[in-house]
Motif scaffolding. Structure first.
Motif, PDB file in Angstrom:
ATOM      1  N   SER A  87       0.852  -1.184   0.000  1.00  0.00           N
ATOM      2  CA  SER A  87       0.000   0.000   0.000  1.00  0.00           C
ATOM      3  C   SER A  87       0.888   1.235   0.000  1.00  0.00           C
ATOM      4  CB  SER A  87      -0.927   0.023   1.225  1.00  0.00           C
ATOM      5  OG  SER A  87      -0.172   0.148   2.414  1.00  0.00           O
ATOM      6  N   CYS A  88       0.342   2.310  -0.467  1.00  0.00           N
ATOM      7  CA  CYS A  88       1.115   3.552  -0.561  1.00  0.00           C
ATOM      8  C   CYS A  88       0.144   4.709  -0.663  1.00  0.00           C
ATOM      9  CB  CYS A  88       2.035   3.512  -1.779  1.00  0.00           C
ATOM     10  SG  CYS A  88       2.949   5.026  -2.067  1.00  0.00           S
ATOM     11  N   ARG A  89       0.558   5.844  -0.142  1.00  0.00           N
ATOM     12  CA  ARG A  89      -0.260   7.039  -0.244  1.00  0.00           C
ATOM     13  C   ARG A  89       0.450   8.058  -1.115  1.00  0.00           C
ATOM     14  NH1 ARG A  89      -2.863   9.590   5.039  1.00  0.00           N
ATOM     15  NH2 ARG A  89      -3.634   7.442   5.059  1.00  0.00           N
ATOM     16  N   LEU A  90      -0.231   8.488  -2.154  1.00  0.00           N
ATOM     17  CA  LEU A  90       0.307   9.513  -3.041  1.00  0.00           C
ATOM     18  C   LEU A  90      -0.137  10.868  -2.522  1.00  0.00           C
ATOM     19  CD1 LEU A  90      -0.504   7.865  -6.496  1.00  0.00           C
ATOM     20  CD2 LEU A  90       1.598   7.688  -5.160  1.00  0.00           C
ATOM     21  N   ALA A  91       0.810  11.768  -2.278  1.00  0.00           N
ATOM     22  CA  ALA A  91       0.506  13.098  -1.738  1.00  0.00           C
ATOM     23  C   ALA A  91       0.974  14.158  -2.710  1.00  0.00           C
ATOM     24  CB  ALA A  91       1.173  13.278  -0.373  1.00  0.00           C
ATOM     25  N   GLY A  92       0.522  15.385  -2.470  1.00  0.00           N
ATOM     26  CA  GLY A  92       0.911  16.502  -3.322  1.00  0.00           C
ATOM     27  C   GLY A  92       0.232  16.488  -4.675  1.00  0.00           C
ATOM     28  N   LEU A  93      -0.943  15.862  -4.783  1.00  0.00           N
ATOM     29  CA  LEU A  93      -1.665  15.780  -6.048  1.00  0.00           C
ATOM     30  C   LEU A  93      -2.523  17.024  -6.256  1.00  0.00           C
ATOM     31  CD1 LEU A  93      -2.829  12.055  -5.802  1.00  0.00           C
ATOM     32  CD2 LEU A  93      -0.708  12.953  -6.781  1.00  0.00           C
ATOM     33  N   LYS A  94      -3.037  17.176  -7.464  1.00  0.00           N
ATOM     34  CA  LYS A  94      -3.887  18.311  -7.787  1.00  0.00           C
ATOM     35  C   LYS A  94      -5.331  18.003  -7.377  1.00  0.00           C
ATOM     36  CE  LYS A  94      -1.167  19.702 -11.833  1.00  0.00           C
ATOM     37  NZ  LYS A  94      -1.205  19.921 -13.302  1.00  0.00           N
ATOM     38  N   PRO A  95      -5.984  18.909  -6.705  1.00  0.00           N
ATOM     39  CA  PRO A  95      -7.386  18.677  -6.331  1.00  0.00           C
ATOM     40  C   PRO A  95      -8.280  18.573  -7.564  1.00  0.00           C
ATOM     41  CG  PRO A  95      -6.415  20.486  -5.060  1.00  0.00           C
ATOM     42  CD  PRO A  95      -5.455  20.170  -6.155  1.00  0.00           C
ATOM     43  N   GLY A  96      -9.340  17.780  -7.447  1.00  0.00           N
ATOM     44  CA  GLY A  96     -10.320  17.662  -8.518  1.00  0.00           C
ATOM     45  C   GLY A  96      -9.749  17.129  -9.820  1.00  0.00           C
ATOM     46  N   THR A  97      -8.801  16.196  -9.731  1.00  0.00           N
ATOM     47  CA  THR A  97      -8.111  15.692 -10.918  1.00  0.00           C
ATOM     48  C   THR A  97      -8.199  14.169 -10.970  1.00  0.00           C
ATOM     49  OG1 THR A  97      -6.554  17.543 -10.813  1.00  0.00           O
ATOM     50  CG2 THR A  97      -5.917  15.662 -12.175  1.00  0.00           C
ATOM     51  N   VAL A  98      -8.392  13.623 -12.169  1.00  0.00           N
ATOM     52  CA  VAL A  98      -8.413  12.178 -12.360  1.00  0.00           C
ATOM     53  C   VAL A  98      -6.984  11.691 -12.600  1.00  0.00           C
ATOM     54  CG1 VAL A  98      -9.230  10.265 -13.800  1.00  0.00           C
ATOM     55  CG2 VAL A  98     -10.745  12.197 -13.287  1.00  0.00           C
ATOM     56  N   TYR A  99      -6.592  10.673 -11.838  1.00  0.00           N
ATOM     57  CA  TYR A  99      -5.253  10.088 -11.968  1.00  0.00           C
ATOM     58  C   TYR A  99      -5.364   8.613 -12.371  1.00  0.00           C
ATOM     59  CZ  TYR A  99      -2.965  14.115  -9.814  1.00  0.00           C
ATOM     60  OH  TYR A  99      -2.481  15.374  -9.557  1.00  0.00           O
ATOM     61  N   PHE A 100      -4.433   8.179 -13.221  1.00  0.00           N
ATOM     62  CA  PHE A 100      -4.282   6.772 -13.556  1.00  0.00           C
ATOM     63  C   PHE A 100      -3.048   6.233 -12.848  1.00  0.00           C
ATOM     64  CE2 PHE A 100      -6.901   8.306 -17.029  1.00  0.00           C
ATOM     65  CZ  PHE A 100      -7.824   7.277 -17.187  1.00  0.00           C
ATOM     66  N   VAL A 101      -3.192   5.068 -12.218  1.00  0.00           N
ATOM     67  CA  VAL A 101      -2.132   4.508 -11.383  1.00  0.00           C
ATOM     68  C   VAL A 101      -1.838   3.082 -11.830  1.00  0.00           C
ATOM     69  CG1 VAL A 101      -1.407   3.956  -9.028  1.00  0.00           C
ATOM     70  CG2 VAL A 101      -2.893   5.937  -9.441  1.00  0.00           C
ATOM     71  N   GLN A 102      -0.546   2.717 -11.858  1.00  0.00           N
ATOM     72  CA  GLN A 102      -0.112   1.360 -12.161  1.00  0.00           C
ATOM     73  C   GLN A 102       0.958   0.929 -11.158  1.00  0.00           C
ATOM     74  OE1 GLN A 102       0.876   2.255 -16.436  1.00  0.00           O
ATOM     75  NE2 GLN A 102      -0.260   0.360 -16.820  1.00  0.00           N
ATOM     76  N   VAL A 103       1.058  -0.391 -10.933  1.00  0.00           N
ATOM     77  CA  VAL A 103       2.026  -0.955  -9.997  1.00  0.00           C
ATOM     78  C   VAL A 103       2.742  -2.111 -10.682  1.00  0.00           C
ATOM     79  CG1 VAL A 103       2.361  -1.949  -7.693  1.00  0.00           C
ATOM     80  CG2 VAL A 103       0.455  -0.378  -8.098  1.00  0.00           C
ATOM     81  N   ARG A 104       4.034  -2.294 -10.360  1.00  0.00           N
ATOM     82  CA  ARG A 104       4.762  -3.466 -10.841  1.00  0.00           C
ATOM     83  C   ARG A 104       5.648  -4.009  -9.721  1.00  0.00           C
ATOM     84  NH1 ARG A 104       9.466  -1.618 -15.168  1.00  0.00           N
ATOM     85  NH2 ARG A 104      10.586  -0.151 -13.834  1.00  0.00           N
ATOM     86  N   CYS A 105       6.122  -5.255  -9.910  1.00  0.00           N
ATOM     87  CA  CYS A 105       6.800  -5.975  -8.838  1.00  0.00           C
ATOM     88  C   CYS A 105       8.148  -6.500  -9.310  1.00  0.00           C
ATOM     89  CB  CYS A 105       5.916  -7.137  -8.377  1.00  0.00           C
ATOM     90  SG  CYS A 105       6.689  -8.234  -7.152  1.00  0.00           S
ATOM     91  N   ASN A 106       9.113  -6.547  -8.388  1.00  0.00           N
ATOM     92  CA  ASN A 106      10.422  -7.136  -8.666  1.00  0.00           C
ATOM     93  C   ASN A 106      10.786  -8.059  -7.510  1.00  0.00           C
ATOM     94  OD1 ASN A 106      13.131  -7.768  -9.040  1.00  0.00           O
ATOM     95  ND2 ASN A 106      13.684  -5.723  -9.759  1.00  0.00           N
ATOM     96  N   PRO A 107      10.757  -9.386  -7.729  1.00  0.00           N
ATOM     97  CA  PRO A 107      11.120 -10.308  -6.645  1.00  0.00           C
ATOM     98  C   PRO A 107      12.635 -10.388  -6.488  1.00  0.00           C
ATOM     99  CG  PRO A 107      10.557 -11.546  -8.605  1.00  0.00           C
ATOM    100  CD  PRO A 107      10.315 -10.097  -8.936  1.00  0.00           C
TER     101      PRO A 107
END
Length: 425
Positions: free
Chosen positions: A294-314
């Motif tokens: 889990s992670c919290r993204l801060a410092g974003l623009k209010p009232g804005t749509v964001y697309f988010v992706q995650v990837r993994c490295n074992p």
């Protein structure tokens, strides 16, 4: 029907059959006379030549087929009639052809060189292979998703275009012993790839290489040495969820599930997050997520749509000291930040009454503190409790200020001091 009208039908029945489809010429071999007899033959038969070479060919008629003397013969290449000046009559039954500076074959199954009789019927055919020998394949890369399989892909030599059918074989063996093995499942992740599904050993290196062969020669890549444990990857993290953090207008919470493929193995995982605004193609990457889910993204623009992706490295699988291979990015997940309730530009500000100290310096100090928090605790384990309380309180404070502004009054300076930070902080 009158008997006199049967003659054209009888003559039509004796007409030679139409030419065979040209596409089949170099698949079924050289066509012969329409009757199936060896009416003519082209020499050389099915030659293989380098690009830029010349060809001397002959079409020799056997027997005495109607209209099939050398004077009446002509050539076609891939269905197009060749100029008469490229041919010459050697004798009554043989027509020669001279082609110079040949280009690469238009189809890997070979170009269609055909000898025709005067009436257009096919007497003989030959496949003409013109191309280049293969060059050494390179850039071999391999990965494993379950430590039992291996998938590899490579880049053909030069530009990969030989104009001839070129066969690529992936070979592998244990480094210090064992026999050569050939991969059998090709084109699994692209045109130059192969998948080895099972029977691989751990804790011992493999040697892997690619061999390329065609009618003009062969080439072999450099040998890649690897240990399966060092090239492990996973599927992208599943179940990525992005949501708002209460009413905080500049934050989004991202949560995901660890890839299931490696849950039974001893390993750790590093994660990366990237995000972008809806109308942009530029991604911002968050590297310091460590092994959290889990992670919290801060410092974003209010009232804005964001697309988010995650990837993994074992990494650290069975004690391996090398990092694994990054997975593909997960499918984009979208969420929007709450709209800001602060007054827009030009909305004015409510200043304290004359003689009363301003809360500006304290607010600037808080701004610096929050800037540090965002920078150093972006996705770390540091609690966001204080920050959350402050942000929620500030938004409530702005609503109160807007109400005072509407009523034409301003809060007192001592109240302004108390409003800088809630008591719980």
């Amino acid at each position: 029907m009158p008997a006199g009208r049967r003659a054209p039908a009888a003559q039509s029945a004796r007409r030679p059959p139409p030419p065979l489809p040209l596409l089949l010429l170099c698949v079924l071999g050289a066509p012969r006379a329409g009757s199936g007899a060896d009416t003519a033959v082209i020499s050389p038969q099915d030659p293989t030549l380098l690009i830029g070479s010349s060809l001397q060919a002959t079409c020799s008629v056997h027997g005495d087929p109607p209209g099939a003397t050398a004077e009446g013969l002509y050539w076609t290449l891939n269905g197009r009639r060749l100029p008469r000046e490229l041919s010459r009559v050697l004798n009554a039954s043989t027509l020669a052809l001279a082609l110079a500076n040949l280009n690469g074959s238009r189809q890997q199954s070979g170009d269609n060189l055909v000898c025709h009789a005067r009436d257009g019927s096919i007497l003989a055919g030959s496949c003409l292979y013109v191309g280049l020998p293969p060059e050494k394949p390179f850039n071999i890369s391999c990965w494993s998703k379950n430590m039992k399989d291996l998938t590899c892909r490579w880049t053909p030599g030069a530009q990969g275009e030989t104009f001839l059918h070129t066969n690529y074989s992936l070979k592998y063996k244990l480094r210090w012993y064992g026999q050569d093995n050939t991969c059998e499942e090709y084109h699994t992740v692209g045109p130059h790839s192969c998948h080895i599904p099972k029977d691989l050993a751990l804790f011992t290196p493999y040697e892997i290489w690619v061999e390329a062969t065609n009618r003009l020669g062969s080439a072999r890549s450099d040998v890649l040495t690897l240990d399966i444990l060092d090239v492990v990857t996973t599927d992208p993290p599943p179940d990525v969820h992005v949501s708002r953090v209460g009413g905080l207008e500049d934050q989004l919470s991202v949560r995901w599930v660890s890839p299931p493929a490696l849950k039974d193995f001893l390993f750790q995982a590093k994660y990366q997050i990237r995000y972008r605004v809806e109308d942009s193609v530029d991604w911002k990457v968050v590297d310091d997520v460590s092994n959290q889910t889990s992670c919290r993204l801060a410092g974003l623009k209010p009232g804005t749509v964001y697309f988010v992706q995650v990837r993994c490295n074992p990494f650290g699988i069975y004690g391996s000291k090398k990092a694994g291979i990054w997975s593909e990015w997960s499918h984009p997940t979208a969420a929007s930040t709450p709209r800001s309730e602060r007054p827009g530009p030009g909305g004015g500000a409510c200043e304290p009454r004359g003689g009363e100290p301003s809360s500006g310096p304290v607010r600037r100090e808080l701004k610096q503190f929050l800037g540090w928090l965002k920078k150093h605790a972006y996705c770390s384990n540091l609690s966001f409790r204080l920050y959350d309380q402050w942000r929620a309180w500030m938004q409530k404070s702005h609503k109160t200020r807007n109400q005072h502004r509407t009523s034409g009054s301003c809060p007192r300076a001592d109240a302004a001091r108390r409003e800088v930070l809630p008591d719980k902080l």
